[in-house]
Design an enzyme around this catalytic site. Sequence first.
Site, mmCIF file in Angstrom:
data_model
loop_
_atom_site.group_PDB
_atom_site.id
_atom_site.type_symbol
_atom_site.label_atom_id
_atom_site.label_comp_id
_atom_site.label_asym_id
_atom_site.label_seq_id
_atom_site.Cartn_x
_atom_site.Cartn_y
_atom_site.Cartn_z
ATOM 1 N N PHE A 235 77.791 21.767 -34.785
ATOM 2 C CA PHE A 235 78.821 20.919 -35.656
ATOM 3 C C PHE A 235 78.353 21.188 -37.036
ATOM 4 O O PHE A 235 77.282 20.893 -37.405
ATOM 5 C CB PHE A 235 78.889 19.455 -35.225
ATOM 6 C CG PHE A 235 79.671 18.549 -36.371
ATOM 7 C CD1 PHE A 235 81.052 18.312 -36.084
ATOM 8 C CD2 PHE A 235 78.933 18.336 -37.583
ATOM 9 C CE1 PHE A 235 81.639 17.618 -37.146
ATOM 10 C CE2 PHE A 235 79.674 17.585 -38.437
ATOM 11 C CZ PHE A 235 81.223 17.283 -38.264
ATOM 12 N N GLU A 236 79.150 21.375 -37.975
ATOM 13 C CA GLU A 236 78.807 21.430 -39.562
ATOM 14 C C GLU A 236 80.115 21.527 -40.223
ATOM 15 O O GLU A 236 81.065 21.991 -39.739
ATOM 16 C CB GLU A 236 78.192 22.896 -39.903
ATOM 17 C CG GLU A 236 76.654 23.272 -39.479
ATOM 18 C CD GLU A 236 76.391 24.248 -39.951
ATOM 19 O OE1 GLU A 236 77.079 25.417 -39.952
ATOM 20 O OE2 GLU A 236 75.137 24.683 -40.081
ATOM 21 N N VAL A 237 80.248 20.389 -41.424
ATOM 22 C CA VAL A 237 81.102 20.554 -42.269
ATOM 23 C C VAL A 237 80.223 21.252 -43.540
ATOM 24 O O VAL A 237 79.388 20.134 -43.951
ATOM 25 C CB VAL A 237 81.933 19.463 -42.389
ATOM 26 C CG1 VAL A 237 82.896 19.327 -43.392
ATOM 27 C CG2 VAL A 237 82.619 19.016 -40.917
#
Length: 348
Positions: A235-237
């Site tokens: 998960f990355e933004v």
Amino acid sequence: PAKFPMAMTPNDPGWNDLAGIKDGPRMNATFVTLARNSDVWEIAKSIRQVEDRFNRRYGYDWVFLNDQPFDDTFKKVTTSLVSGKTHYGLIPEEHWSFPEWIDTDKAAKVREDMKQRQIIYGDSISYRHMCRFESGFFFRQALMMNYDYYWRVEPSIELYCDVHYDPFRYMHENNKKYSFVLSLLEYMETIPTLWDSVKKFMKNHPEHIAAGNSLGFLSDDGGETYNRCHFWSNFEVGSLNWLRSDQYIDYFNSLDQDGGFFYERWGDAPVHSIAAALMLKKEELHFFNDIAYYHVPFTHCPTGEKTREALKCHCNPKENFDWKGYSCTSKFFDVNNMEKPKGWEEES
Ligand code: GDP
Ligand code: MN
């Protein structure tokens, strides 16, 4: 105040009618997924969750990347599920192969040795190409060049709560460059010389190291050794422009030259995390407590009953990993002098 305020809590105007979404500012942003054709049904589940909990109201695009051409089934299924535009990219061979300075016999011996020692993915060539690609190349694929922000999504993940506001807009308006929901300790066997490589880079490029960085998240002895803490990068933004900056590219090239993607099994999670912690200011990193997430075997379920109810969460708070011993999220809060969310002690 902004003309279209983000409703962050149920008391904010627009929470129920999700006002400001249709007329509010939209970011130049995309979801991005690296996948094989055989991942189609597992990525379908992930997309359904992301759409139901967030993107059906926003319609952001989705870029799919693969080292093989995507087949018709993959394209049809994913296009039917994504509310925004979908794009399919074939990764150029130079981004998914051994660079010429790598000794492939030495790399083969390492894989054989790691297989004997039963190190996870230790014997895999493709996993190494994947980690190197996610570390140094996904953000500069042709299809990604038009976007400013990305949200990485993997197959088989879950989102357990509604996302009421636009995380891309949150990043933009708060000058955030990198974000996470789960953090943990890396297996030392996969990165024995990564920190030596990082120290060499820091020595050669002091101009790239940020004043007011988060070194304390990575090291408990002032930078002498790595404490194995990293943000979980499935998960990355984040900001694509930051990954495309000279500082990040110099960092990636320096690590890539040292060969640890192949002579060891460096993961993109520690590689991204170390970059973010050293080259960004503390304030440019963000922990999304309100984005509830699962990737086998860990869950981030938001701390605080009020938050979970307001966001219609369906995760079991007992499974929240944040405050457990193997998580580094508590350290992240301490290093940043941040107040932990209400209820963290009862839920640890
Ligand atoms: P893990 O989460 O570390 O266990 O690794 P995954 O198997 O989930 O792989 C990470 C991401 O890379 C996922 O999005 C996979 O779909 C993708 N991936 C892994 N190996 C390959 C590969 O050989 N080719 C392609 N195209 N994608 C891959
Ligand atoms: Mn995965």
